[in-house]
Design an enzyme around this catalytic site. Structure first.
Site, short mmCIF file in Angstrom:
data_model
loop_
_atom_site.label_atom_id
_atom_site.label_comp_id
_atom_site.label_asym_id
_atom_site.label_seq_id
_atom_site.Cartn_x
_atom_site.Cartn_y
_atom_site.Cartn_z
N SER A 6 0.85 -1.19 0.00
CA SER A 6 0.00 0.00 0.00
C SER A 6 0.88 1.24 0.00
O SER A 6 1.64 1.47 0.95
CB SER A 6 -0.90 0.00 1.23
OG SER A 6 -1.40 1.30 1.44
N MET A 35 -9.14 8.03 -0.12
CA MET A 35 -10.04 8.37 0.99
C MET A 35 -10.53 9.80 0.81
O MET A 35 -9.75 10.68 0.43
CB MET A 35 -9.29 8.28 2.33
CG MET A 35 -8.59 6.95 2.54
SD MET A 35 -7.81 6.89 4.14
CE MET A 35 -6.83 5.40 3.98
N MET A 135 -11.35 -6.23 5.17
CA MET A 135 -10.55 -5.32 6.00
C MET A 135 -10.19 -6.02 7.31
O MET A 135 -11.06 -6.54 8.01
CB MET A 135 -11.32 -4.04 6.32
CG MET A 135 -11.59 -3.11 5.15
SD MET A 135 -10.14 -2.67 4.18
CE MET A 135 -9.13 -1.79 5.39
N GLY A 140 -9.00 3.70 7.00
CA GLY A 140 -8.70 5.12 7.25
C GLY A 140 -7.23 5.40 7.47
O GLY A 140 -6.76 6.47 7.09
N PHE A 141 -6.51 4.46 8.06
CA PHE A 141 -5.11 4.74 8.42
C PHE A 141 -4.24 3.50 8.26
O PHE A 141 -4.72 2.38 8.48
CB PHE A 141 -5.03 5.23 9.87
CG PHE A 141 -5.87 6.45 10.11
CD1 PHE A 141 -5.38 7.72 9.84
CD2 PHE A 141 -7.18 6.33 10.57
CE1 PHE A 141 -6.18 8.85 10.02
CE2 PHE A 141 -7.98 7.44 10.77
CZ PHE A 141 -7.48 8.71 10.49
N GLY A 142 -2.97 3.75 7.93
CA GLY A 142 -1.99 2.67 7.94
C GLY A 142 -1.49 2.46 9.36
O GLY A 142 -1.77 3.26 10.26
N GLY A 143 -0.75 1.38 9.56
CA GLY A 143 -0.06 1.15 10.83
C GLY A 143 -0.93 0.71 11.99
O GLY A 143 -0.50 0.79 13.14
N ASP A 173 -6.58 -6.73 3.95
CA ASP A 173 -5.92 -5.42 4.03
C ASP A 173 -5.91 -4.90 5.47
O ASP A 173 -6.99 -4.70 6.05
CB ASP A 173 -6.69 -4.45 3.12
CG ASP A 173 -6.09 -3.05 3.04
OD1 ASP A 173 -5.02 -2.81 3.65
OD2 ASP A 173 -6.70 -2.20 2.36
N GLY A 174 -4.70 -4.67 6.00
CA GLY A 174 -4.58 -4.02 7.30
C GLY A 174 -3.82 -4.86 8.32
O GLY A 174 -4.23 -5.98 8.63
N GLY A 175 -2.69 -4.32 8.80
CA GLY A 175 -1.94 -4.99 9.86
C GLY A 175 -1.29 -6.30 9.43
O GLY A 175 -0.95 -7.13 10.28
N SER A 196 2.68 -0.47 6.15
CA SER A 196 3.80 -0.15 7.04
C SER A 196 4.82 -1.29 7.10
O SER A 196 6.02 -1.02 7.17
CB SER A 196 3.29 0.20 8.44
OG SER A 196 2.34 -0.74 8.86
C1 DX5 Z 1 -6.34 1.34 5.53
C2 DX5 Z 1 -5.84 1.03 4.14
C3 DX5 Z 1 -4.69 0.09 4.07
C4 DX5 Z 1 -3.44 0.55 4.78
C5 DX5 Z 1 -2.73 -0.67 5.25
O1 DX5 Z 1 -7.52 2.04 5.43
O2 DX5 Z 1 -6.88 0.46 3.37
O3 DX5 Z 1 -4.41 -0.27 2.73
O4 DX5 Z 1 -2.59 1.32 3.99
O5 DX5 Z 1 -1.65 -0.29 6.02
P1 DX5 Z 1 -0.95 -1.28 7.04
O6 DX5 Z 1 -0.44 -2.46 6.25
O7 DX5 Z 1 0.13 -0.45 7.63
O8 DX5 Z 1 -1.99 -1.72 8.03
ZN ZN Z 2 -6.40 -0.37 1.38
#
Ligand code: DX5
Ligand code: ZN
Length: 213
Positions: A6, A35, A135, A140-143, A173-175, A196
């Site tokens: 991502s 977003m 999800m 909304g956010f990475g990390g 997607d996510g973590g 991340s």
């Molecule tokens: C969150 C995004 C993800 C995000 C994943 O809303 O859809 O794609 O960038 O980031 P990580 O891998 O750091 O959780």
């Molecule tokens: Zn995503």
């Protein structure tokens, strides 16, 4: 397992360089998080920046919409010819119509499910989809940390897609990291998104390889 880094976690001051680097490092898709500040409490990138990413990328784009007006954004990004456009089922009154619209552009349609949304909610759409994105964080956010209820959910979705549409891929997607990718693989997941984990790793190539199990 296919890997879609991502670019949300990339260095936006050196975006083209980072996109080229993950492509050369052997990623399978380039995941682009759009977003709008309404569907999610964060605002990311629009067509100018996404077209710069498309220009730098040598791998296909996987556009993840986190927006209120899906149709508007599909029309905006269709000329960039991404491989996938995915939209959230929680934000779409006419998902079947939108799937047909995405396909009419020659783009593969995908639906995203938030952590609380059951796979059964899209049972009657599965036959028309090329991918379902689960999800494993709140969008909304990475990390953020991995929400592990995605594992039983992927198992259920895997059973459903094998029955209804074996060609439909499952993406998470996510973590995601090397710590949970094996669990996802065992649950039937085909593609992982990792932000991340890939961009904070001292070697992006090693990080990507550690997920391609
Ligand atoms: C969150 C995004 C993800 C995000 C994943 O809303 O859809 O794609 O960038 O980031 P990580 O891998 O750091 O959780
Ligand atoms: Zn995503």
């Amino acid at each position: 397992m296919l890997v879609a880094p991502s670019v949300l976690s990339a260095d936006f001051g050196n975006l083209a360089r980072d996109v080229q680097e993950i492509c050369e490092a052997g990623c399978d898709l380039v995941h682009v998080d759009v977003m709008d500040g309404h569907f999610v409490p964060n605002l990311t990138i629009g067509p100018v920046v996404v077209s710069a990413i498309a220009k730098a990328a040598t791998k296909p784009l996987d556009i993840h919409l986190m927006v209120e007006n899906n149709t508007f954004f599909v029309e905006l990004f269709a000329p960039l010819k991404p491989e996938y456009i995915s939209f959230h089922i929680e934000e779409e009154k006419h998902p079947h119509r939108l799937i047909q619209k995405i396909r009419s552009y020659g783009i593969k349609p995908a639906i995203v499910l938030n952590p609380h949304t059951p796979p059964e909610s899209i049972e009657f759409l599965l036959g028309d989809l090329d991918m379902v994105l689960l999800m494993s964080v709140n969008p909304g956010f990475g990390g953020q940390s991995f929400i592990d209820t995605v594992i039983p959910k992927a198992l259920r979705l895997n059973e459903m897609r094998n029955r209804i549409n074996p060609n439909c891929l499952i993406e998470v997607d996510g973590g995601v990291s090397d710590k949970n990718v094996a669990l996802l693989k065992d649950a039937g997941v085909d593609i992982v998104v990792a932000g991340s984990y890939v961009f904070k790793h001292p070697s992006k190539a090693e990080a990507i390889k550690s997920l391609q199990i």
